[in-house]
Design a protein around this motif. Structure first.
Motif, short mmCIF file in Angstrom:
data_model
loop_
_atom_site.label_atom_id
_atom_site.label_comp_id
_atom_site.label_asym_id
_atom_site.label_seq_id
_atom_site.Cartn_x
_atom_site.Cartn_y
_atom_site.Cartn_z
N ASP A 1 4.80 1.11 -6.75
CA ASP A 1 3.23 1.62 -7.12
C ASP A 1 3.10 1.16 -8.56
O ASP A 1 2.16 0.72 -9.05
CB ASP A 1 2.73 3.04 -6.69
CG ASP A 1 1.38 3.25 -6.98
OD1 ASP A 1 0.59 2.56 -6.51
OD2 ASP A 1 0.87 4.17 -7.68
N GLU B 1 4.85 6.89 0.81
CA GLU B 1 5.58 6.08 1.14
C GLU B 1 5.03 4.39 1.05
O GLU B 1 3.86 4.43 1.17
CB GLU B 1 6.07 6.10 2.86
CG GLU B 1 6.85 5.11 3.31
CD GLU B 1 7.01 5.20 4.78
OE1 GLU B 1 7.61 4.30 5.66
OE2 GLU B 1 6.14 6.27 5.60
N SER B 2 5.81 3.47 0.50
CA SER B 2 5.29 2.15 0.37
C SER B 2 5.52 1.35 1.57
O SER B 2 6.64 1.46 2.18
CB SER B 2 5.80 1.41 -0.73
OG SER B 2 5.67 1.78 -2.10
N SER C 1 9.27 -0.62 4.34
CA SER C 1 8.78 0.77 3.84
C SER C 1 10.02 1.23 2.78
O SER C 1 11.27 1.03 2.92
CB SER C 1 8.73 1.52 5.33
OG SER C 1 10.06 1.92 5.41
N GLU D 1 0.94 -1.22 0.02
CA GLU D 1 -0.14 0.11 -0.06
C GLU D 1 0.94 1.21 0.13
O GLU D 1 1.94 1.43 0.63
CB GLU D 1 -0.91 -0.01 1.21
CG GLU D 1 -2.06 1.02 1.32
CD GLU D 1 -2.99 0.76 0.31
OE1 GLU D 1 -3.78 1.64 -0.28
OE2 GLU D 1 -3.23 -0.41 0.09
N VAL E 1 1.04 4.87 1.21
CA VAL E 1 0.44 5.97 1.96
C VAL E 1 1.26 6.94 2.38
O VAL E 1 2.57 6.71 2.62
CB VAL E 1 0.20 5.30 3.37
CG1 VAL E 1 -0.55 6.00 4.38
CG2 VAL E 1 -0.82 4.02 3.37
N GLY E 2 0.77 8.26 1.75
CA GLY E 2 1.68 9.52 2.17
C GLY E 2 2.84 9.53 1.44
O GLY E 2 3.89 10.16 1.90
#
Length: 149
Positions: free
Chosen positions: A45, A22-23, A35, A17, A19-20
């Protein structure tokens, strides 16, 4: 020299995922989670959405202004790390069980020396016992609580 295969996230054992910027990735079979920074998240992504390596490399080259040759070295090194961690896999069968992506170390060093962002991956194993014990990754497509035969 043959063309490099395409790559995708190694689902279902890996979930990711963004998010913001960052993976966040979880590898259920290894019990590790990861991360990545913003550049790594863009690549991850892109792989998750089916973008080709040419597109991903071109986008990084456009953002950084660096030549494609040095960007290719950077992307290949990051992809090799993802392959080594079993986070991604080739989209097609390969004749080799181990894929080694070409990385020109001089071009990589030139890119890094310019100060352009380099994709980075952090590995965490502090929750390994919990992630491996979690029964959710032991189910088939019908879902939990049906255990894989």
């Amino acid at each position: 020299m043959s063309a490099l295969p395409g790559f995708c996230i190694n689902t279902p054992v890996v979930v990711c995922e963004v998010v913001g910027g960052e993976s966040i990735l979880i590898h259920f079979d290894k019990g590790s989670y990861y991360s990545s920074d913003q550049e790594g998240a863009r690549i991850i992504d892109g792989l998750a959405t089916g973008q080709s390596l040419q597109v991903l490399t071109g986008e990084l080259s456009n953002r950084s202004g660096a030549p494609m040759t040095s960007v290719t070295a950077v992307v290949n090194r990051f992809l090799q790390l993802l392959l080594d961690e079993d986070i991604i896999r080739p989209t097609q069968e390969t004749s080799s069980s181990k894929i080694e992506l070409p990385v020109d170390e001089d071009l990589y060093a030139q890119y890094v020396a310019t100060g352009h962002p380099v994709p980075h991956l952090e590995t965490y194993t502090d929750l390994k016992d919990l992630l491996i014990l979690d029964p959710i990754h032991d189910v088939d497509a019908a879902g939990w609580p049906r255990v894989k035969p």
